[in-house]
Design a protein around this motif. Sequence first.
Motif: not given
Length: 150
Positions: A99-105
């Motif tokens: 989920n952090v990958i999505d938030r960063v992107k």
Amino acid sequence: MPILLLAAVVVAFDQWSKYYVESHMQLGMSIPLIENVFHLTYVLNPGAAFGMLEHRTSFFIVVALLLVAAVVYFYPRIPPGHLLLRTGIGLQVGGAVGNVIDRVKTGYVIDFFDFRIWPVFNIADMAIVGGVGMIILSILRSQQKEGQHE
């Protein structure tokens, strides 16, 4: 270190499923798999579970990084044989990173599993919830064993 492998598998499967939804569906599109029971619905979630704390992207990234740092510190201190606890931690870390990958992107998390009576969620969410459940069960079992030895 098997926990890293489990976390990596969760992240890979989570990111692949989100990519698939993103590339094959339009935002807001809903495909009924079981009419009025289970749909694939492409939504962007700016918050946490149930949409809480919307648009607090930095907060969620910091919390996930703190979780990973805590795991790096505490994991080696877990005695051997605590498979349920170790598995739960691996699932939780993999889900948090997914989920952090999505938030960063993008500042959003891609969600798509829609049971109509529950907020839409994704594979990372399932891993987090399953991991927390395993951690709680492991703690309860440990306390039960300690109570039997007293």
